[in-house]
Motif scaffolding. Structure first.
Motif, PDB file in Angstrom:
ATOM      1  N   ARG A  68     -19.980  -1.230  19.738  1.00 42.25           N
ATOM      2  CA  ARG A  68     -21.004  -0.565  19.960  1.00 42.25           C
ATOM      3  C   ARG A  68     -22.286  -0.895  19.729  1.00 42.25           C
ATOM      4  O   ARG A  68     -22.359  -1.831  18.527  1.00 42.25           O
ATOM      5  CB  ARG A  68     -20.847   0.945  19.575  1.00 42.25           C
ATOM      6  N   PRO A  69     -23.432  -1.075  20.515  1.00 38.56           N
ATOM      7  CA  PRO A  69     -24.682  -1.376  20.206  1.00 38.56           C
ATOM      8  C   PRO A  69     -25.191  -0.664  18.859  1.00 38.56           C
ATOM      9  O   PRO A  69     -24.931   0.598  18.765  1.00 38.56           O
ATOM     10  CB  PRO A  69     -25.451  -1.113  21.273  1.00 38.56           C
ATOM     11  N   LEU A  70     -25.833  -1.401  17.935  1.00 37.78           N
ATOM     12  CA  LEU A  70     -26.509  -0.909  17.115  1.00 37.78           C
ATOM     13  C   LEU A  70     -28.207  -0.698  17.267  1.00 37.78           C
ATOM     14  O   LEU A  70     -28.752  -0.023  16.156  1.00 37.78           O
ATOM     15  CB  LEU A  70     -26.468  -1.744  15.557  1.00 37.78           C
ATOM     16  N   ALA A  71     -28.406  -0.946  18.645  1.00 37.09           N
ATOM     17  CA  ALA A  71     -29.825  -0.793  18.729  1.00 37.09           C
ATOM     18  C   ALA A  71     -29.788  -0.513  20.307  1.00 37.09           C
ATOM     19  O   ALA A  71     -29.215  -1.178  21.124  1.00 37.09           O
ATOM     20  CB  ALA A  71     -30.736  -2.054  18.661  1.00 37.09           C
ATOM     21  N   LEU A  72     -30.552   0.528  20.797  1.00 36.88           N
ATOM     22  CA  LEU A  72     -30.675   0.916  22.061  1.00 36.88           C
ATOM     23  C   LEU A  72     -32.161   1.406  22.502  1.00 36.88           C
ATOM     24  O   LEU A  72     -32.915   1.924  21.603  1.00 36.88           O
ATOM     25  CB  LEU A  72     -29.737   2.305  22.513  1.00 36.88           C
ATOM     26  N   GLY A  73     -32.586   0.819  23.535  1.00 37.60           N
ATOM     27  CA  GLY A  73     -34.043   1.140  23.852  1.00 37.60           C
ATOM     28  C   GLY A  73     -35.066   0.754  22.664  1.00 37.60           C
ATOM     29  O   GLY A  73     -36.163   1.212  22.548  1.00 37.60           O
ATOM     30  N   GLY A  74     -34.593  -0.364  22.134  1.00 31.61           N
ATOM     31  CA  GLY A  74     -35.642  -0.781  21.141  1.00 31.61           C
ATOM     32  C   GLY A  74     -35.520  -0.097  19.641  1.00 31.61           C
ATOM     33  O   GLY A  74     -36.321  -0.197  18.687  1.00 31.61           O
ATOM     34  N   VAL A  75     -34.525   0.968  19.629  1.00 32.89           N
ATOM     35  CA  VAL A  75     -34.357   1.669  18.515  1.00 32.89           C
ATOM     36  C   VAL A  75     -33.166   1.260  17.494  1.00 32.89           C
ATOM     37  O   VAL A  75     -32.096   1.113  18.001  1.00 32.89           O
ATOM     38  CB  VAL A  75     -33.998   3.231  18.953  1.00 32.89           C
TER      39      VAL A  75
END
Length: 613
Positions: A68-75
């Motif tokens: 799973r990504p640990l960053a989404l939308g730069g967050v």
């Protein structure tokens, strides 16, 4: 409220076009990816959220699943606390700044964001009232079936032993509940969190387990301790649950205060699916819930229970205990009368699951005098208007197992010294079984080994136990087969109305669903759902305008539903499932009794004490 004023008060409220509750949040078309209760947050605060991700193409066989990504939308999702994966719903839970929600929602990989909301917890005469004692005498006790109890935990108790009285039927335990430090318990980590073994400090899950699977043959204290006379339909006068042969899987999702989160419940559901083959898990009992905030198609709890259902597990959910809500206040400050309608909670609003309301067994083994419990939540569900509950079962003043833990002290109740015992035993002292002694040669239960509770939480394990009996008899049944048989065979003979205090209760499909559970009738039924068809609860649409009329609600079934509106259907027609009198209620009053619209409802599975009816 007098019967003659019942219809006019609802007619006036219908003009608003709203389905309301004590706190109203308007949910129209629900555009965008952010849940409505994420609006108007202080940008400086942080919040725990569940992020559902868009589906990705399946990996090739033998290749590892992408992380799973640990960053989404730069967050950076891991900046506040570790990210927890919720693979069951293709999502994750994280703690993020409120100011970052818009950026998160803008990421094309994000499907929907909602708060990691709080979830709360919502048998003596009851067992013969539904016919389970007759089923047991014919050899149906749930043997070979595993039932996952997702609740506050399950403590060891004599009625949860096998028939040899030497081995526990709790075959697996795991804790997913949020950490809390309210208790000190010798031998346990009092700030335990997901993954640590933990006892039932609240006492709700142990009570639920006894209703579902209590085996009275191992209880050395066989009689009844209460201020009222017992009516027990068994030779030994011992407490038996509906399915006393089942094995139990204890998945603790609620803490010592009876509170969990969406993510703790979802994690527990996921574990039940993973353990399905190992422990023959065919049923999940969810005597818990929370307010509806969005359509079931987006609600993460609903998505989780649907995954379990599609994995071949019958999911049984409490309807909620908000049936006494008479009036609510809208955002415009006006008061509207709802008489308990529209108060079903999540995930009981999902059309797949079996949603259970509560009846009063009137302390007799016969069901002919039974009435609906005034607190039992009514449909239709908020936002989607799903017809709920699906059926009702006894849930009022049910005695079942309670086992405290030596050395248990509740640190939050220290006036003048810290209280001893489980949360419910401390807060409902009059509900516990009294001191052991003999009355006319009959032994009374040992002190504190049983407790009396009321609510749809107590009705739910009765239906879950019935599902286990059907699966014992016919292991090839699908969840849809089980739901449809239980609904079709439910007793549909009710009074038109009953009263409790100043409340008038109408026995329509939003109050009693398809009827009152009848275990033996369900066991004797052999109908099967056709291939490709699902036992989805239908959707209701109001059709008569503010002036009311007869048959004012249109019932719409999904395209793949096995139910049908056909008047000539001989197996799964609406009148057969719900019963014509229940389906339509009392002429004009049926249509006049429901508020319609697109707003959320408030629901809480509060625990009820003595005197609640």
């Amino acid at each position: 409220m007098k019967p003659e004023t019942f219809a006019p008060t609802i007619k006036r409220a219908l003009a608003t076009g709203l389905l309301l509750a004590t706190t109203v949040t308007t949910l129209l078309a629900q555009p965008g990816k952010l849940a409505p209760d994420l609006a108007d947050l202080d940008p400086s605060e942080t919040i725990d959220v569940i992020i559902q991700l868009e589906d990705t193409p399946a990996s090739r066989p033998g290749t590892p699943r992408p992380t799973r990504p640990l960053a989404l939308g730069g967050v950076n999702l891991a900046s506040q606390r570790p990210v927890r994966e919720l693979g069951l719903i293709n999502g994750l839970t994280a703690r993020v700044p409120a100011a970052s929600l818009a950026s998160l929602a803008a990421d094309p990989r994000v499907k929907y964001i909602s708060p990691d909301r709080l979830v709360t917890a919502s048998t003596i005469s009851a067992v013969p009232a539904v016919g389970a004692n007759v089923a047991r005498s014919q050899g149906f006790d749930g043997r070979g079936i595993g039932v996952a109890i997702i609740d506050s935990g399950v403590n060891d108790h004599t009625i949860l032993l096998d028939n040899t009285c030497g081995k526990s039927r709790i075959v697996f335990r795991e804790n997913f509940a949020p950490a809390d430090a309210s208790y000190t318990v010798s031998g346990f980590n009092n700030v335990g969190g997901p993954g640590t073994r933990f006892p039932d400090l609240y006492a709700h899950g142990t009570h639920v387990a006894g209703i579902l699977a209590g085996n009275g043959r191992c209880d050395g204290f066989p009689a009844f301790a209460s201020s009222r006379t017992p009516l027990i339909n068994s030779v030994s006068s011992r407490i038996f649950g509906v399915a006393p042969g089942t094995q139990l899987i204890d998945l603790r999702a609620l803490n010592s205060n009876g509170v969990g989160t969406d993510s703790s419940v979802i994690a527990a559901i996921n574990r039940a699916i993973e353990l399905k083959s190992q422990y023959d898990i065919r049923v999940i009992n969810l005597s818990l819930g929370r307010p509806i905030r969005e359509s079931y198609t987006k609600d993460p709890l609903c998505q989780a229970v649907e995954r379990a259902w599609k994995a071949g597990i019958v999911v049984v959910v409490a309807a909620g205990n908000r049936g006494r809500v008479e009036t609510v206040t809208g955002k415009n400050g006006r008061s509207y009368r709802i008489d308990g309608y529209g108060t079903i909670g999540s995930p009981g609003n999902d059309p797949f699951v079996i949603t259970v309301g509560a009846a009063r067994d009137m302390n007799t083994p016969a069901r002919t005098d039974d009435l609906i419990a005034s607190y039992s939540s009514k449909g239709p569900s908020g936002i989607d208007r799903i017809v709920k509950p699906d059926l009702i079962a006894p849930g009022n003043r049910i005695h079942s197992s309670h086992e405290s833990i030596e050395g248990l002290r509740f640190k939050d109740i220290c006036v003048p010294t810290c209280a001893e015992g489980t949360f419910l035993a401390i807060n409902l002292p009059d509900n516990r079984s009294v001191s052991s002694h003999s009355v006319n040669g009959v032994i009374i239960w040992r002190p504190g080994s049983y407790i009396e509770l009321s609510g749809t939480s107590m009705a739910t394990p009765i239906v879950a136990g019935a599902a286990a009996l059907l699966l014992q008899k016919t292991p090839t049944l699908t969840p849809d087969d089980v739901k449809a048989r239980l609904m079709k065979t439910a007793t549909k003979s009710f009074p038109t109305r009953s009263t409790f205090g100043n409340q008038t209760i109408q026995y329509d499909m939003f109050t009693v669903g398809a009827g009152y559970l009848d275990v033996m009738a369900a066991l004797n039924n052999n109908d099967l759902a056709p291939a490709g068809k699902s036992a989805l609860s239908p959707r209701a649409t109001y059709t008569c305008g503010t002036n009311g009329g007869t048959r004012c609600v249109k019932i719409t079934h999904a395209a793949n539903s096995l139910f049908t509106n056909s008047q000539t259907a001989t197996t799964w027609g609406s009148s057969l499932l719900w019963g014509d009198s229940v389906l339509w209620g009392d002429s004009v009053l049926w249509g006049d009794s429901v508020l319609w619209g697109d707003t959320t409802t408030v629901q809480s599975l509060n625990i009820l004490g003595k005197g609640d009816q």
